[in-house]
Design a protein around this motif. Structure first.
Motif, mmCIF file in Angstrom:
data_model
loop_
_atom_site.group_PDB
_atom_site.id
_atom_site.type_symbol
_atom_site.label_atom_id
_atom_site.label_comp_id
_atom_site.label_asym_id
_atom_site.label_seq_id
_atom_site.Cartn_x
_atom_site.Cartn_y
_atom_site.Cartn_z
ATOM 1 N N VAL A 1 -7.425 1.788 -14.196
ATOM 2 C CA VAL A 1 -8.528 0.891 -13.860
ATOM 3 C C VAL A 1 -8.685 0.765 -12.349
ATOM 4 C CG1 VAL A 1 -9.468 -1.435 -14.138
ATOM 5 C CG2 VAL A 1 -8.177 -0.386 -16.007
ATOM 6 N N GLY A 2 -7.562 0.532 -11.660
ATOM 7 C CA GLY A 2 -7.623 0.351 -10.215
ATOM 8 C C GLY A 2 -7.740 1.631 -9.427
ATOM 9 N N ARG A 3 -7.503 2.780 -10.080
ATOM 10 C CA ARG A 3 -7.555 4.080 -9.401
ATOM 11 C C ARG A 3 -6.624 4.109 -8.193
ATOM 12 N NH1 ARG A 3 -9.649 6.842 -13.519
ATOM 13 N NH2 ARG A 3 -11.648 6.018 -14.195
ATOM 14 N N ILE A 4 -5.465 3.501 -8.359
ATOM 15 C CA ILE A 4 -4.499 3.403 -7.271
ATOM 16 C C ILE A 4 -3.559 4.604 -7.326
ATOM 17 C CG2 ILE A 4 -2.640 1.997 -6.292
ATOM 18 C CD1 ILE A 4 -4.022 -0.447 -7.543
ATOM 19 N N PRO A 5 -3.328 5.284 -6.203
ATOM 20 C CA PRO A 5 -2.429 6.449 -6.208
ATOM 21 C C PRO A 5 -1.007 6.075 -6.630
ATOM 22 C CG PRO A 5 -3.698 6.331 -4.168
ATOM 23 C CD PRO A 5 -3.936 5.042 -4.882
ATOM 24 N N VAL A 6 -0.327 7.032 -7.217
ATOM 25 C CA VAL A 6 1.033 6.796 -7.717
ATOM 26 C C VAL A 6 1.951 6.302 -6.605
ATOM 27 C CG1 VAL A 6 3.096 7.965 -8.614
ATOM 28 C CG2 VAL A 6 0.872 8.352 -9.694
ATOM 29 N N ALA A 7 1.847 6.889 -5.419
ATOM 30 C CA ALA A 7 2.718 6.482 -4.308
ATOM 31 C C ALA A 7 2.498 5.011 -3.953
ATOM 32 C CB ALA A 7 2.466 7.360 -3.086
ATOM 33 N N THR A 8 1.246 4.558 -3.997
ATOM 34 C CA THR A 8 0.951 3.156 -3.706
ATOM 35 C C THR A 8 1.455 2.255 -4.815
ATOM 36 O OG1 THR A 8 -1.025 3.838 -2.480
ATOM 37 C CG2 THR A 8 -0.893 1.523 -3.129
ATOM 38 N N VAL A 9 1.302 2.680 -6.056
ATOM 39 C CA VAL A 9 1.832 1.909 -7.188
ATOM 40 C C VAL A 9 3.335 1.726 -7.030
ATOM 41 C CG1 VAL A 9 2.218 1.903 -9.680
ATOM 42 C CG2 VAL A 9 0.011 2.634 -8.768
ATOM 43 N N ARG A 10 4.020 2.793 -6.626
ATOM 44 C CA ARG A 10 5.477 2.710 -6.437
ATOM 45 C C ARG A 10 5.824 1.705 -5.350
ATOM 46 N NH1 ARG A 10 6.192 7.536 -5.024
ATOM 47 N NH2 ARG A 10 6.438 8.445 -7.093
ATOM 48 N N GLU A 11 5.044 1.690 -4.264
ATOM 49 C CA GLU A 11 5.295 0.744 -3.169
ATOM 50 C C GLU A 11 5.071 -0.697 -3.626
ATOM 51 O OE1 GLU A 11 3.626 -0.319 1.316
ATOM 52 O OE2 GLU A 11 2.765 1.345 0.186
ATOM 53 N N VAL A 12 3.983 -0.925 -4.358
ATOM 54 C CA VAL A 12 3.690 -2.272 -4.870
ATOM 55 C C VAL A 12 4.824 -2.752 -5.758
ATOM 56 C CG1 VAL A 12 2.160 -3.613 -6.372
ATOM 57 C CG2 VAL A 12 1.183 -2.005 -4.715
ATOM 58 N N LEU A 13 5.268 -1.895 -6.678
ATOM 59 C CA LEU A 13 6.308 -2.289 -7.639
ATOM 60 C C LEU A 13 7.665 -2.504 -6.967
ATOM 61 C CD1 LEU A 13 5.370 0.026 -10.638
ATOM 62 C CD2 LEU A 13 4.848 -2.401 -10.326
ATOM 63 N N ALA A 14 7.897 -1.805 -5.846
ATOM 64 C CA ALA A 14 9.146 -2.032 -5.103
ATOM 65 C C ALA A 14 9.203 -3.471 -4.598
ATOM 66 C CB ALA A 14 9.256 -1.052 -3.940
ATOM 67 N N HIS A 15 8.068 -4.006 -4.162
ATOM 68 C CA HIS A 15 8.021 -5.409 -3.724
ATOM 69 C C HIS A 15 8.134 -6.356 -4.924
ATOM 70 C CE1 HIS A 15 7.158 -4.208 0.315
ATOM 71 N NE2 HIS A 15 6.011 -3.650 0.003
ATOM 72 N N VAL A 16 7.477 -6.005 -6.016
ATOM 73 C CA VAL A 16 7.552 -6.828 -7.228
ATOM 74 C C VAL A 16 9.000 -6.980 -7.683
ATOM 75 C CG1 VAL A 16 6.995 -6.846 -9.699
ATOM 76 C CG2 VAL A 16 5.211 -6.323 -8.029
ATOM 77 N N ASP A 17 9.784 -5.911 -7.552
ATOM 78 C CA ASP A 17 11.160 -5.901 -8.058
ATOM 79 C C ASP A 17 12.200 -6.343 -7.034
ATOM 80 O OD1 ASP A 17 10.320 -4.983 -10.546
ATOM 81 O OD2 ASP A 17 10.525 -2.869 -9.984
ATOM 82 N N ASP A 18 11.763 -6.694 -5.832
ATOM 83 C CA ASP A 18 12.710 -7.040 -4.764
ATOM 84 C C ASP A 18 13.175 -8.492 -4.911
ATOM 85 O OD1 ASP A 18 14.148 -7.427 -2.467
ATOM 86 O OD2 ASP A 18 12.684 -6.499 -1.127
ATOM 87 N N ASP A 19 14.343 -8.656 -5.527
ATOM 88 C CA ASP A 19 14.873 -9.997 -5.782
ATOM 89 C C ASP A 19 15.366 -10.690 -4.518
ATOM 90 O OD1 ASP A 19 14.385 -9.867 -8.531
ATOM 91 O OD2 ASP A 19 16.303 -8.875 -8.923
ATOM 92 N N SER A 20 15.417 -9.968 -3.386
ATOM 93 C CA SER A 20 15.874 -10.589 -2.142
ATOM 94 C C SER A 20 14.768 -11.414 -1.486
ATOM 95 C CB SER A 20 16.360 -9.520 -1.160
ATOM 96 O OG SER A 20 15.268 -8.755 -0.657
ATOM 97 N N LEU A 21 13.541 -11.248 -1.932
ATOM 98 C CA LEU A 21 12.412 -11.937 -1.311
ATOM 99 C C LEU A 21 12.158 -13.284 -1.965
ATOM 100 C CD1 LEU A 21 9.879 -8.956 -1.065
ATOM 101 C CD2 LEU A 21 11.413 -9.808 0.720
ATOM 102 N N GLY A 22 11.716 -14.254 -1.162
ATOM 103 C CA GLY A 22 11.274 -15.529 -1.702
ATOM 104 C C GLY A 22 9.998 -15.345 -2.498
ATOM 105 N N ARG A 23 9.631 -16.361 -3.260
ATOM 106 C CA ARG A 23 8.496 -16.223 -4.164
ATOM 107 C C ARG A 23 7.196 -15.891 -3.430
ATOM 108 N NH1 ARG A 23 7.140 -20.888 -8.494
ATOM 109 N NH2 ARG A 23 9.329 -20.419 -8.981
ATOM 110 N N THR A 24 6.904 -16.626 -2.352
ATOM 111 C CA THR A 24 5.646 -16.411 -1.642
ATOM 112 C C THR A 24 5.625 -15.056 -0.947
ATOM 113 O OG1 THR A 24 5.329 -18.782 -1.301
ATOM 114 C CG2 THR A 24 4.134 -17.311 0.161
ATOM 115 N N VAL A 25 6.722 -14.684 -0.299
ATOM 116 C CA VAL A 25 6.791 -13.402 0.404
ATOM 117 C C VAL A 25 6.724 -12.250 -0.593
ATOM 118 C CG1 VAL A 25 8.237 -11.930 1.851
ATOM 119 C CG2 VAL A 25 8.068 -14.374 2.338
ATOM 120 N N ARG A 26 7.386 -12.404 -1.711
ATOM 121 C CA ARG A 26 7.395 -11.354 -2.732
ATOM 122 C C ARG A 26 5.978 -11.101 -3.254
ATOM 123 N NH1 ARG A 26 11.854 -11.756 -7.409
ATOM 124 N NH2 ARG A 26 11.736 -9.684 -8.300
#
Length: 219
Positions: free
Chosen positions: A56-81
């Protein structure tokens, strides 16, 4: 559930599921023997998100991987994450990354001053402090500069009603997001909303404009 069940429940072809696993877009399952792994509801949720971003978003795989890396980063606070995941998404109106802005462009200078004034009047201190670090800030400046250049300049008074409406929308967004049990799910929901729900808001606005025009002027 097994991998085949994951594909069947999500509606994603098995070959595509395997591709997402190879690309690191889908976390590996829990190994149950040498050749099989088990997957759970979190994998199903992630698979649907990945599919939405790519299809739907037509987002490249490399960008999807970058987005999900932030989603999965448990070291970040809620707002920063949440912010980091959203920042990694494409912002179509943003100035080309790595390209220095034309500091002598009078339209861009006017847009910068306008955004600063608007944020001050709104009291949005976080947005003001982040400034040009934020892709949304850069995209807003770029869009307003283009409008100025084309002879459609806006002032803070023009933008304030829209910003206040967005402020209320943000309250509603966060109220819904805060109902989710984990920060990871909240970040996933925010990304899904950015990809899938922003077109809903755009089309609601267009329908509302049509409705208001008919009330004022008839068909």
């Amino acid at each position: 559930m097994r991998l085949a069940d994951l594909g069947e429940r999500s509606g994603v072809p098995l070959a595509t599921v395997k591709y997402y696993l190879r690309e690191g877009l889908l976390p590996p399952g829990r190994r149950i023997n040498a050749t099989q792994s088990e997957y759970d509801e979190s994998h199903l949720r992630r698979l649907r998100l990945v599919r939405a971003m790519i299809q739907v978003g037509r987002i490249p795989v490399a960008t999807v991987r970058e987005v999900l890396a932030h989603v999965d980063d448990d070291s970040l606070g809620r707002t920063v994450r949440l912010g980091a995941a959203l920042w990694a998404l494409p912002h179509p109106a943003e100035e080309t990354p790595g390209t220095p802005p034309d500091v002598e462009d009078p339209s861009r200078a006017a847009a910068l001053l306008l955004v600063d004034e608007l944020l001050d009047r709104l009291g949005w201190s976080t947005a003001r402090e982040l400034g040009a670090l934020s892709p949304a800030h850069r995209a807003l400046v770029s869009t307003l500069a283009t409008l100025h250049r084309l002879g459609y300049p806006l002032g803070a008074d023009d933008l304030l009603p829209y910003a206040r409406t967005m402020e209320q929308a943000a309250v509603h967004d966060l109220d819904r997001t805060d109902l989710l049990p984990t920060d990871r799910e909240r970040a996933e929901y925010a990304v899904a909303s950015a990809v899938l729900f922003e077109p809903v808001l755009l089309n609601l606005r267009r329908l509302a404009q049509s409705e208001e025009s008919s009330r004022r002027h008839g068909l």
